[in-house]
Design a protein around this motif. Sequence first.
Motif, mmCIF file in Angstrom:
data_model
loop_
_atom_site.group_PDB
_atom_site.id
_atom_site.type_symbol
_atom_site.label_atom_id
_atom_site.label_comp_id
_atom_site.label_asym_id
_atom_site.label_seq_id
_atom_site.Cartn_x
_atom_site.Cartn_y
_atom_site.Cartn_z
ATOM 1 N N TYR A 194 0.675 -1.087 0.052
ATOM 2 C CA TYR A 194 -0.068 -0.227 0.323
ATOM 3 C C TYR A 194 1.184 1.319 -0.065
ATOM 4 O O TYR A 194 1.602 1.622 0.926
ATOM 5 C CB TYR A 194 -1.064 -0.071 1.380
ATOM 6 N N PHE A 195 0.791 2.135 -1.022
ATOM 7 C CA PHE A 195 1.745 3.285 -0.862
ATOM 8 C C PHE A 195 0.553 4.507 -0.580
ATOM 9 O O PHE A 195 -0.477 4.865 -1.461
ATOM 10 C CB PHE A 195 1.793 3.267 -2.420
ATOM 11 N N CYS A 196 0.722 5.647 0.521
ATOM 12 C CA CYS A 196 0.713 6.683 0.111
ATOM 13 C C CYS A 196 1.412 7.443 -0.735
ATOM 14 O O CYS A 196 2.152 7.558 -1.378
ATOM 15 C CB CYS A 196 0.576 7.282 1.725
ATOM 16 N N ALA A 197 0.369 9.162 -1.789
ATOM 17 C CA ALA A 197 0.985 9.917 -2.420
ATOM 18 C C ALA A 197 0.083 10.677 -2.594
ATOM 19 O O ALA A 197 -0.985 10.835 -2.257
ATOM 20 C CB ALA A 197 1.429 9.178 -3.814
ATOM 21 N N GLY A 198 1.453 11.845 -2.359
ATOM 22 C CA GLY A 198 0.653 13.265 -2.306
ATOM 23 C C GLY A 198 1.360 14.957 -3.415
ATOM 24 O O GLY A 198 1.910 13.836 -3.497
ATOM 25 N N SER A 199 0.088 15.334 -3.371
ATOM 26 C CA SER A 199 0.604 16.461 -4.089
ATOM 27 C C SER A 199 0.386 17.598 -3.787
ATOM 28 O O SER A 199 -0.733 18.087 -3.062
ATOM 29 C CB SER A 199 -0.485 16.098 -5.403
ATOM 30 N N GLY A 200 1.372 18.730 -3.452
ATOM 31 C CA GLY A 200 1.443 19.871 -3.080
ATOM 32 C C GLY A 200 0.775 21.153 -4.030
ATOM 33 O O GLY A 200 0.891 21.939 -4.009
ATOM 34 N N GLY A 201 0.007 20.053 -5.213
ATOM 35 C CA GLY A 201 0.049 20.923 -7.177
ATOM 36 C C GLY A 201 0.316 21.572 -7.232
ATOM 37 O O GLY A 201 0.412 23.325 -7.956
ATOM 38 N N THR A 202 1.419 21.168 -7.606
ATOM 39 C CA THR A 202 2.536 21.728 -9.480
ATOM 40 C C THR A 202 1.966 21.505 -10.436
ATOM 41 O O THR A 202 0.361 20.927 -10.363
ATOM 42 C CB THR A 202 3.777 20.026 -9.543
ATOM 43 N N SER A 203 2.255 22.431 -11.218
ATOM 44 C CA SER A 203 1.570 22.954 -12.801
ATOM 45 C C SER A 203 1.129 21.563 -13.315
ATOM 46 O O SER A 203 0.102 20.921 -14.001
ATOM 47 C CB SER A 203 2.026 23.784 -13.104
ATOM 48 N N TYR A 204 2.362 20.329 -13.135
ATOM 49 C CA TYR A 204 2.579 19.328 -13.167
ATOM 50 C C TYR A 204 2.052 17.916 -13.011
ATOM 51 O O TYR A 204 2.282 16.729 -13.484
ATOM 52 C CB TYR A 204 3.938 18.360 -13.958
ATOM 53 N N GLY A 205 1.308 18.501 -12.070
ATOM 54 C CA GLY A 205 0.803 17.226 -11.454
ATOM 55 C C GLY A 205 1.577 16.196 -10.036
ATOM 56 O O GLY A 205 1.278 15.015 -10.278
ATOM 57 N N LYS A 206 2.796 16.468 -10.081
ATOM 58 C CA LYS A 206 3.812 15.743 -9.508
ATOM 59 C C LYS A 206 3.422 15.171 -8.531
ATOM 60 O O LYS A 206 2.974 15.662 -7.580
ATOM 61 C CB LYS A 206 4.549 16.326 -8.544
ATOM 62 N N LEU A 207 3.774 13.801 -7.751
ATOM 63 C CA LEU A 207 2.886 13.408 -6.957
ATOM 64 C C LEU A 207 4.543 12.823 -6.558
ATOM 65 O O LEU A 207 4.829 12.267 -6.932
ATOM 66 C CB LEU A 207 2.217 12.032 -6.761
ATOM 67 N N THR A 208 4.111 12.816 -5.152
ATOM 68 C CA THR A 208 5.427 12.429 -3.304
ATOM 69 C C THR A 208 4.387 10.702 -3.060
ATOM 70 O O THR A 208 3.849 10.922 -2.833
ATOM 71 C CB THR A 208 6.237 13.272 -2.945
ATOM 72 N N PHE A 209 5.657 10.512 -3.406
ATOM 73 C CA PHE A 209 4.846 8.610 -3.163
ATOM 74 C C PHE A 209 6.054 7.926 -1.155
ATOM 75 O O PHE A 209 6.747 8.540 -1.202
ATOM 76 C CB PHE A 209 5.792 7.273 -3.697
ATOM 77 N N GLY A 210 4.958 7.404 -0.316
ATOM 78 C CA GLY A 210 5.852 7.067 0.515
ATOM 79 C C GLY A 210 6.273 5.765 0.317
ATOM 80 O O GLY A 210 6.518 5.454 -0.700
ATOM 81 N N GLN A 211 6.971 5.282 1.035
ATOM 82 C CA GLN A 211 8.007 3.667 0.534
ATOM 83 C C GLN A 211 7.021 3.089 0.789
ATOM 84 O O GLN A 211 7.751 1.682 0.103
ATOM 85 C CB GLN A 211 8.937 3.728 2.123
ATOM 86 N N GLY A 212 6.172 2.783 0.758
ATOM 87 C CA GLY A 212 4.928 1.903 0.982
ATOM 88 C C GLY A 212 4.884 1.010 2.203
ATOM 89 O O GLY A 212 5.776 1.043 2.742
ATOM 90 N N THR A 213 3.755 0.215 2.354
ATOM 91 C CA THR A 213 3.701 -0.765 3.412
ATOM 92 C C THR A 213 3.473 -1.988 3.226
ATOM 93 O O THR A 213 2.244 -2.018 2.197
ATOM 94 C CB THR A 213 2.277 -0.465 4.326
ATOM 95 N N ILE A 214 3.699 -2.904 3.346
ATOM 96 C CA ILE A 214 3.526 -4.568 3.143
ATOM 97 C C ILE A 214 2.502 -4.855 3.880
ATOM 98 O O ILE A 214 2.938 -5.633 4.595
ATOM 99 C CB ILE A 214 5.014 -5.696 2.678
ATOM 100 N N LEU A 215 1.573 -5.870 3.033
ATOM 101 C CA LEU A 215 1.040 -6.417 3.962
ATOM 102 C C LEU A 215 0.697 -7.448 4.055
ATOM 103 O O LEU A 215 0.582 -8.358 3.003
ATOM 104 C CB LEU A 215 -0.353 -5.875 4.130
ATOM 105 N N THR A 216 0.175 -8.634 5.241
ATOM 106 C CA THR A 216 0.581 -9.987 4.478
ATOM 107 C C THR A 216 -0.851 -9.779 5.803
ATOM 108 O O THR A 216 -0.867 -10.001 6.513
ATOM 109 C CB THR A 216 1.936 -10.063 5.366
ATOM 110 N N VAL A 217 -1.603 -11.416 5.016
ATOM 111 C CA VAL A 217 -2.647 -11.679 5.921
ATOM 112 C C VAL A 217 -2.408 -12.971 5.821
ATOM 113 O O VAL A 217 -2.747 -13.664 4.960
ATOM 114 C CB VAL A 217 -3.851 -10.976 4.754
ATOM 115 N N HIS A 218 -2.849 -13.598 7.136
ATOM 116 C CA HIS A 218 -2.731 -14.917 7.456
ATOM 117 C C HIS A 218 -3.969 -15.358 7.497
ATOM 118 O O HIS A 218 -4.608 -15.152 8.338
ATOM 119 C CB HIS A 218 -2.213 -15.986 8.767
ATOM 120 N N PRO A 219 -4.387 -16.833 6.766
ATOM 121 C CA PRO A 219 -5.595 -17.445 6.818
ATOM 122 C C PRO A 219 -5.679 -17.755 8.190
ATOM 123 O O PRO A 219 -5.226 -18.446 8.822
ATOM 124 C CB PRO A 219 -5.775 -18.094 5.895
#
Lengths: 116, 112
Positions: free
Chosen positions: B87-112
């Motif tokens: 799961y990644f979050c991404a944020g935009s500060g409103g630049t003209s070209y729509g730049k997104l800054t991404f987080g490093q990600g959260t790896i989710l494992t679900v055990h049945p």
Amino acid sequence: NAGVTQTPKFRILKIGQSMTLQCTQDMNHNYMYWYRQDPGMGLKLIYYSVGAGITDKGEVPNGYNVSRSTTEDFPLRLELAAPSQTSVYFCASKPNPGGRSSYEQYFGPGTRLTVT
Amino acid sequence: GQQLNQSPQSMFIQEGEDVSMNCTSSSIFNTWLWYKQDPGEGPVLLIALYKAGELTSNGRLTAQFGITRKDSFLNISASIPSDVGIYFCAGSGGTSYGKLTFGQGTILTVHP
């Protein structure tokens, strides 16, 4: 609706070889992007384009080139492949500015590149 | 430049448990996005947030745009095995070209 498509899905290159990663979108988006994703890292922007004939560098452009001759296509070129370019490459596009959803980027399935 | 810190880096949970993850920024964002990446696939947009304090749901997923505009949260209720992914979050500060800054990600494992 295909969205963003990328080819090839996988590729192995030798050091010094060149290749072009293809990206096509059918959503009539002017804005397109190339990212690379390294293990444990977020996505880093390589190049972007705001329309046909207009491209600019992102955070990590060294070793890459792009062109944008049509709205649909945004190929990424590696001229002299190096091991540091081993990565997963994603192409993305987003709607044109003006709407609420204009920051939402849509991604292709990626190209997994290994340089040895 | 803008930086995003996403936590936790990984989570191992049992099926049925709830999950929470968050992102914090060194600067203000105007838009927060949450993506999910399945193994071998590209990121897929889950939820988009456009206003400070906004709370938005998509099925079992709920995300919030922090009131300081420097953070965002994602909750998954009653996890199931197909929630596995990054799961990644991404944020935009409103630049003209729509730049997104991404987080490093959260790896989710679900055990049945």
